[in-house]
Design a protein around this motif. Structure first.
Motif, PDB file in Angstrom:
ATOM      1  N   ILE A   1       0.871  -1.169   0.000  1.00  0.00           N
ATOM      2  CA  ILE A   1       0.000   0.000   0.000  1.00  0.00           C
ATOM      3  C   ILE A   1       0.913   1.226   0.000  1.00  0.00           C
ATOM      4  CG2 ILE A   1      -0.172  -0.002   2.514  1.00  0.00           C
ATOM      5  CD1 ILE A   1      -2.978   1.125   2.266  1.00  0.00           C
ATOM      6  N   THR A   2       0.522   2.261  -0.724  1.00  0.00           N
ATOM      7  CA  THR A   2       1.364   3.444  -0.783  1.00  0.00           C
ATOM      8  C   THR A   2       1.432   4.100   0.591  1.00  0.00           C
ATOM      9  OG1 THR A   2      -0.462   4.900  -1.396  1.00  0.00           O
ATOM     10  CG2 THR A   2       0.777   3.875  -3.193  1.00  0.00           C
ATOM     11  N   ARG A   3       2.540   4.752   0.843  1.00  0.00           N
ATOM     12  CA  ARG A   3       2.718   5.440   2.123  1.00  0.00           C
ATOM     13  C   ARG A   3       1.690   6.556   2.286  1.00  0.00           C
ATOM     14  NH1 ARG A   3       7.378   3.887   4.353  1.00  0.00           N
ATOM     15  NH2 ARG A   3       7.701   5.737   5.607  1.00  0.00           N
ATOM     16  N   VAL A   4       1.392   7.255   1.190  1.00  0.00           N
ATOM     17  CA  VAL A   4       0.387   8.325   1.236  1.00  0.00           C
ATOM     18  C   VAL A   4      -0.987   7.738   1.545  1.00  0.00           C
ATOM     19  CG1 VAL A   4      -0.759  10.106  -0.134  1.00  0.00           C
ATOM     20  CG2 VAL A   4       1.702   9.779  -0.328  1.00  0.00           C
ATOM     21  N   GLY A   5      -1.309   6.616   0.907  1.00  0.00           N
ATOM     22  CA  GLY A   5      -2.602   5.982   1.160  1.00  0.00           C
ATOM     23  C   GLY A   5      -2.737   5.502   2.597  1.00  0.00           C
ATOM     24  N   LEU A   6      -1.658   4.948   3.146  1.00  0.00           N
ATOM     25  CA  LEU A   6      -1.698   4.493   4.539  1.00  0.00           C
ATOM     26  C   LEU A   6      -1.843   5.682   5.485  1.00  0.00           C
ATOM     27  CD1 LEU A   6      -1.523   2.140   6.519  1.00  0.00           C
ATOM     28  CD2 LEU A   6       0.965   2.407   6.489  1.00  0.00           C
ATOM     29  N   ARG A   7      -1.133   6.772   5.203  1.00  0.00           N
ATOM     30  CA  ARG A   7      -1.267   7.967   6.041  1.00  0.00           C
ATOM     31  C   ARG A   7      -2.692   8.512   6.011  1.00  0.00           C
ATOM     32  NH1 ARG A   7       3.803  10.007   4.046  1.00  0.00           N
ATOM     33  NH2 ARG A   7       2.622  11.359   2.658  1.00  0.00           N
ATOM     34  N   ARG A   8      -3.288   8.565   4.829  1.00  0.00           N
ATOM     35  CA  ARG A   8      -4.670   9.065   4.711  1.00  0.00           C
ATOM     36  C   ARG A   8      -5.647   8.165   5.469  1.00  0.00           C
ATOM     37  NH1 ARG A   8      -4.635  10.332  -1.696  1.00  0.00           N
ATOM     38  NH2 ARG A   8      -3.473  12.275  -1.596  1.00  0.00           N
ATOM     39  N   THR A   9      -5.455   6.866   5.342  1.00  0.00           N
ATOM     40  CA  THR A   9      -6.343   5.922   6.027  1.00  0.00           C
ATOM     41  C   THR A   9      -6.255   6.084   7.539  1.00  0.00           C
ATOM     42  OG1 THR A   9      -6.120   4.338   4.229  1.00  0.00           O
ATOM     43  CG2 THR A   9      -6.853   3.470   6.330  1.00  0.00           C
ATOM     44  N   LEU A  10      -5.028   6.168   8.045  1.00  0.00           N
ATOM     45  CA  LEU A  10      -4.858   6.298   9.493  1.00  0.00           C
ATOM     46  C   LEU A  10      -5.317   7.666   9.996  1.00  0.00           C
ATOM     47  CD1 LEU A  10      -1.404   4.542   9.933  1.00  0.00           C
ATOM     48  CD2 LEU A  10      -3.692   3.578  10.189  1.00  0.00           C
ATOM     49  N   ARG A  11      -5.133   8.700   9.193  1.00  0.00           N
ATOM     50  CA  ARG A  11      -5.617  10.028   9.592  1.00  0.00           C
ATOM     51  C   ARG A  11      -7.139  10.036   9.679  1.00  0.00           C
ATOM     52  NH1 ARG A  11      -3.637  13.732   5.624  1.00  0.00           N
ATOM     53  NH2 ARG A  11      -5.560  13.372   4.495  1.00  0.00           N
ATOM     54  N   ALA A  12      -7.800   9.393   8.704  1.00  0.00           N
ATOM     55  CA  ALA A  12      -9.265   9.331   8.724  1.00  0.00           C
ATOM     56  C   ALA A  12      -9.760   8.569   9.949  1.00  0.00           C
ATOM     57  CB  ALA A  12      -9.778   8.680   7.449  1.00  0.00           C
ATOM     58  N   VAL A  13      -9.076   7.493  10.307  1.00  0.00           N
ATOM     59  CA  VAL A  13      -9.473   6.717  11.485  1.00  0.00           C
ATOM     60  C   VAL A  13      -9.290   7.540  12.753  1.00  0.00           C
ATOM     61  CG1 VAL A  13      -8.798   4.732  12.895  1.00  0.00           C
ATOM     62  CG2 VAL A  13      -9.086   4.464  10.459  1.00  0.00           C
ATOM     63  N   ALA A  14      -8.173   8.263  12.841  1.00  0.00           N
ATOM     64  CA  ALA A  14      -7.931   9.076  14.037  1.00  0.00           C
ATOM     65  C   ALA A  14      -8.950  10.205  14.164  1.00  0.00           C
ATOM     66  CB  ALA A  14      -6.513   9.646  13.999  1.00  0.00           C
ATOM     67  N   GLN A  15      -9.377  10.765  13.046  1.00  0.00           N
ATOM     68  CA  GLN A  15     -10.340  11.862  13.089  1.00  0.00           C
ATOM     69  C   GLN A  15     -11.753  11.386  13.405  1.00  0.00           C
ATOM     70  OE1 GLN A  15      -9.746  13.831   9.314  1.00  0.00           O
ATOM     71  NE2 GLN A  15      -8.115  15.120  10.132  1.00  0.00           N
ATOM     72  N   ALA A  31      -7.766   2.818  17.938  1.00  0.00           N
ATOM     73  CA  ALA A  31      -8.388   2.893  16.613  1.00  0.00           C
ATOM     74  C   ALA A  31      -7.355   2.729  15.506  1.00  0.00           C
ATOM     75  CB  ALA A  31      -9.132   4.222  16.459  1.00  0.00           C
ATOM     76  N   VAL A  32      -6.217   3.392  15.649  1.00  0.00           N
ATOM     77  CA  VAL A  32      -5.159   3.287  14.625  1.00  0.00           C
ATOM     78  C   VAL A  32      -4.584   1.879  14.610  1.00  0.00           C
ATOM     79  CG1 VAL A  32      -2.852   4.109  14.000  1.00  0.00           C
ATOM     80  CG2 VAL A  32      -4.619   5.743  14.629  1.00  0.00           C
ATOM     81  N   GLY A  33      -4.363   1.291  15.782  1.00  0.00           N
ATOM     82  CA  GLY A  33      -3.836  -0.079  15.843  1.00  0.00           C
ATOM     83  C   GLY A  33      -4.786  -1.091  15.228  1.00  0.00           C
ATOM     84  N   ASP A  34      -6.097  -0.914  15.479  1.00  0.00           N
ATOM     85  CA  ASP A  34      -7.081  -1.823  14.880  1.00  0.00           C
ATOM     86  C   ASP A  34      -7.078  -1.709  13.360  1.00  0.00           C
ATOM     87  OD1 ASP A  34      -7.752  -2.707  17.376  1.00  0.00           O
ATOM     88  OD2 ASP A  34      -9.614  -1.530  17.521  1.00  0.00           O
ATOM     89  N   ARG A  35      -6.973  -0.483  12.853  1.00  0.00           N
ATOM     90  CA  ARG A  35      -6.954  -0.318  11.395  1.00  0.00           C
ATOM     91  C   ARG A  35      -5.687  -0.921  10.783  1.00  0.00           C
ATOM     92  NH1 ARG A  35      -9.753   2.593   7.577  1.00  0.00           N
ATOM     93  NH2 ARG A  35     -11.428   2.051   9.013  1.00  0.00           N
ATOM     94  N   LEU A  36      -4.550  -0.770  11.461  1.00  0.00           N
ATOM     95  CA  LEU A  36      -3.309  -1.392  10.973  1.00  0.00           C
ATOM     96  C   LEU A  36      -3.443  -2.908  10.940  1.00  0.00           C
ATOM     97  CD1 LEU A  36      -0.531   0.703  12.741  1.00  0.00           C
ATOM     98  CD2 LEU A  36      -0.945   0.539  10.293  1.00  0.00           C
TER      99      LEU A  36
END
Length: 199
Positions: free
Chosen positions: A122-136, A174-179
């Motif tokens: 998965i792209t680093r940008v895509g992973l960052r966006r996914t984790l940011r959305a989960v945190a928000q 939340a971030v750990g569950d998404r990872l």
């Protein structure tokens, strides 16, 4: 009783071949910029020289490359007389060799798969966006920023002044569950930082 590693000599090597090691090898970035630069310079130089030599053999020189002057200069010069030129060429060669040997940073984060023959990233940008959305999505978080470091993921959340320390645990969970759901390999620990809005 013998083990599989004793029966098959290559089994010990295969046993050490973890999914993370396979994915690192497969997702290793290519040396495209350096290869394009070297290929372009070699193609242009050798193509022009070849055209000049062929045209000189046919009786009429093109004049694009001063082959006669270059041959005369090379025959009367030695590397000892031109240390700056020799050092510059050696430096360029060493830099290109170093660029080819040093492993680059992959743009993809490896993802775990059930099939050992398939490598997914998965792209680093895509992973960052996914984790940011989960945190928000956590209650009370106004804004989140995610940074992917070598051995950890840093999540910085901006909250209101009334937020408590338990929010850090909620964001981390939340971030750990998404990872875990994505199945990323080698992401390391999750570090959550809290910044209160208006303080």
């Amino acid at each position: 009783m013998t083990t599989l590693q004793q029966i098959l000599p290559g089994a010990a090597v295969a046993a050490q071949d973890t999914p993370l090691r396979r994915s690192r090898r497969a997702l290793r970035p290519a040396r495209t910029p350096a290869a394009v630069l070297v290929a372009a310079v070699l193609t242009a130089g050798l193509g022009l020289t070849t055209a000049e030599i062929v045209s000189a053999l046919l009786g009429k020189s093109l004049g694009w490359v001063p082959v006669d002057r270059a041959v005369a200069w090379a025959s009367r010069s030695s590397w000892n007389e031109l240390p700056p030129v020799g050092l510059a060429l050696a430096g360029v060669g060493a830099a290109l060799l170093l660029l080819a040997l040093v492993p680059g940073r992959s743009r993809l984060v490896p993802v775990e798969t059930t099939d050992p023959l398939i490598v997914v990233g998965i792209t680093r940008v895509g992973l960052r966006r996914t984790l940011r959305a989960v945190a928000q999505e956590v209650d009370g978080v106004h804004k989140a920023r995610v940074r992917l470091r070598r051995r950890r993921i840093e999540v910085t959340v901006v909250t209101g002044p009334e937020s408590s320390g338990s929010m850090l645990k909620q964001v981390g969970t939340a971030v750990g569950d998404r990872l875990a759901g994505v199945g990323t390999l080698e992401t390391g620990e999750v570090v959550v930082r809290l910044r209160r809005k208006g303080l």
